[in-house]
Design a protein around this motif. Structure first.
Motif, PDB file in Angstrom:
ATOM      1  N   PHE A 150       0.857  -1.329  -0.093  1.00  0.00           N
ATOM      2  CA  PHE A 150       0.053   0.002  -0.002  1.00  0.00           C
ATOM      3  C   PHE A 150       0.850   1.255  -0.029  1.00  0.00           C
ATOM      4  N   GLU A 151       0.728   1.844  -1.014  1.00  0.00           N
ATOM      5  CA  GLU A 151       1.457   3.294  -1.200  1.00  0.00           C
ATOM      6  C   GLU A 151       0.545   4.495  -1.578  1.00  0.00           C
ATOM      7  N   ALA A 152      -0.495   4.140  -2.203  1.00  0.00           N
ATOM      8  CA  ALA A 152      -1.429   5.249  -2.672  1.00  0.00           C
ATOM      9  C   ALA A 152      -2.960   4.860  -2.533  1.00  0.00           C
ATOM     10  N   ILE A 153      -3.914   5.938  -2.377  1.00  0.00           N
ATOM     11  CA  ILE A 153      -5.160   5.653  -2.684  1.00  0.00           C
ATOM     12  C   ILE A 153      -5.267   6.118  -4.065  1.00  0.00           C
ATOM     13  N   ALA A 154      -6.571   6.020  -4.657  1.00  0.00           N
ATOM     14  CA  ALA A 154      -6.838   6.314  -5.964  1.00  0.00           C
ATOM     15  C   ALA A 154      -8.141   6.713  -5.944  1.00  0.00           C
ATOM     16  N   ALA A 155      -8.704   7.659  -6.963  1.00  0.00           N
ATOM     17  CA  ALA A 155      -9.815   8.073  -7.141  1.00  0.00           C
ATOM     18  C   ALA A 155     -10.272   7.839  -8.534  1.00  0.00           C
ATOM     19  N   VAL A 156     -11.410   7.332  -8.901  1.00  0.00           N
ATOM     20  CA  VAL A 156     -11.908   6.862 -10.225  1.00  0.00           C
ATOM     21  C   VAL A 156     -12.342   8.246 -10.783  1.00  0.00           C
ATOM     22  N   ILE A 160     -10.891   4.626  -3.873  1.00  0.00           N
ATOM     23  CA  ILE A 160     -10.642   2.997  -3.556  1.00  0.00           C
ATOM     24  C   ILE A 160      -9.220   3.169  -3.033  1.00  0.00           C
ATOM     25  N   GLY A 161      -8.842   2.108  -2.069  1.00  0.00           N
ATOM     26  CA  GLY A 161      -7.825   1.889  -1.249  1.00  0.00           C
ATOM     27  C   GLY A 161      -7.832   2.324   0.061  1.00  0.00           C
ATOM     28  N   LEU A 162      -8.665   3.201   0.540  1.00  0.00           N
ATOM     29  CA  LEU A 162      -8.876   3.612   1.803  1.00  0.00           C
ATOM     30  C   LEU A 162      -8.987   2.391   2.880  1.00  0.00           C
ATOM     31  N   ASP A 163      -9.353   1.330   2.709  1.00  0.00           N
ATOM     32  CA  ASP A 163      -9.382   0.446   3.804  1.00  0.00           C
ATOM     33  C   ASP A 163      -7.677  -0.355   3.942  1.00  0.00           C
ATOM     34  N   ALA A 164      -6.939   0.117   3.176  1.00  0.00           N
ATOM     35  CA  ALA A 164      -5.204  -0.172   3.299  1.00  0.00           C
ATOM     36  C   ALA A 164      -4.847   0.710   4.128  1.00  0.00           C
ATOM     37  N   ILE A 165      -5.320   1.706   4.870  1.00  0.00           N
ATOM     38  CA  ILE A 165      -4.784   2.866   5.447  1.00  0.00           C
ATOM     39  C   ILE A 165      -3.847   2.370   6.681  1.00  0.00           C
TER      40      ILE A 165
END
Length: 250
Positions: free
Chosen positions: A69-75, A103-108
């Protein structure tokens, strides 16, 4: 001007990057930044953290369980599905992400992604370095609040269907939720395409696929909507919202 029906997959949308001062039309963070009195040019610190990625085509994975996990991404365009596979090899759909959603917020909380993310159609993303955006958020209270709001929204959606709701209530909540989310991004709230398969919708709603088809047929017979394959038009929003209200209020 009449709102466009989702998905809008023309060249203008796929290449939309705003201009010197304004963010692209589906930017997940523009409202928070503008609330701080900062346009795109004055927020170059944020813009250099943004990497436009894609296109991802239907079936392409954006990340998989265990990826660092290095980034979050917006669609920016298209639809993304998140899911996990259990020990018995069964897929469990966690959610669907539309333009302007992250997406990816649950990896914080960890160092790896806890789920898979796959494009359901042609998808474009804006990828944000999370460590850097977290530092920037500490300097911009509005941006920090927006991040918390996004996290809260994800948690709320995950819990949305945990109650003992009927199939009609679950389906109505799903459709009303889609309509509201699309309307918030400038799409038509009453005409849109279901870019996900009915089997995926059924999986997400914890219903059998035949139940989803049966409920949609009944809704159509009762004059609540019109379905033509994946094209859908909501005809009686008040009735659908009445059905969905106990679920959406929970």
């Amino acid at each position: 001007m009449k709102p466009t029906a989702f998905p809008r997959q023309d060249e203008r949308t796929l290449s939309d990057d705003g201009d010197e001062f304004s963010f692209c039309s589906t930017c997940a963070f523009s409202q928070a930044c503008m609330a701080e009195g900062m346009d795109k040019r004055s927020l170059m610190d944020l813009h250099v953290l943004v990497e436009h990625v894609g296109p991802f085509h239907a079936g392409d994975h954006i990340f998989r369980v265990g990826d660092p996990f290095e980034a979050i991404a917006a669609v920016r365009a298209g639809t993304v599905k998140t899911y996990v596979i259990d020990r018995d090899g069964r897929e469990h759909v966690l959610g669907f992400y539309l333009p302007g959603e992250v997406i990816g917020l649950d990896a914080i909380d960890g160092e790896t992604y806890p789920c898979n993310a796959v494009a359901l159609d042609t998808a474009m993303l804006c990828r944000f370095s999370f460590p850097k955006i977290a530092v920037l958020a500490s300097r911009l209270p509005g941006l920090q609040k927006h991040l918390f709001r996004l996290l809260s929204r994800d948690i709320g959606r995950a819990a949305l269907l945990a109650g003992d709701w009927t199939a009609d209530q679950r389906m109505a909540a799903f459709l009303v939720g889609m309509a509201r989310r699309l309307a918030a991004r400038g799409f038509s709230p009453n005409r849109f395409q279901l870019t996900m398969a009915r089997t995926d919708i059924a999986n997400y709603l914890r219903l059998a696929p035949e139940t989803v088809s049966r409920v949609l047929r009944r809704f159509q017979k009762d004059g609540l909507l019109v379905v033509d394959r994946r094209e859908l038009e909501l005809l009686d929003r008040p009735k659908l919202e009445e059905l969905a209200e106990p679920v959406l209020r929970a």
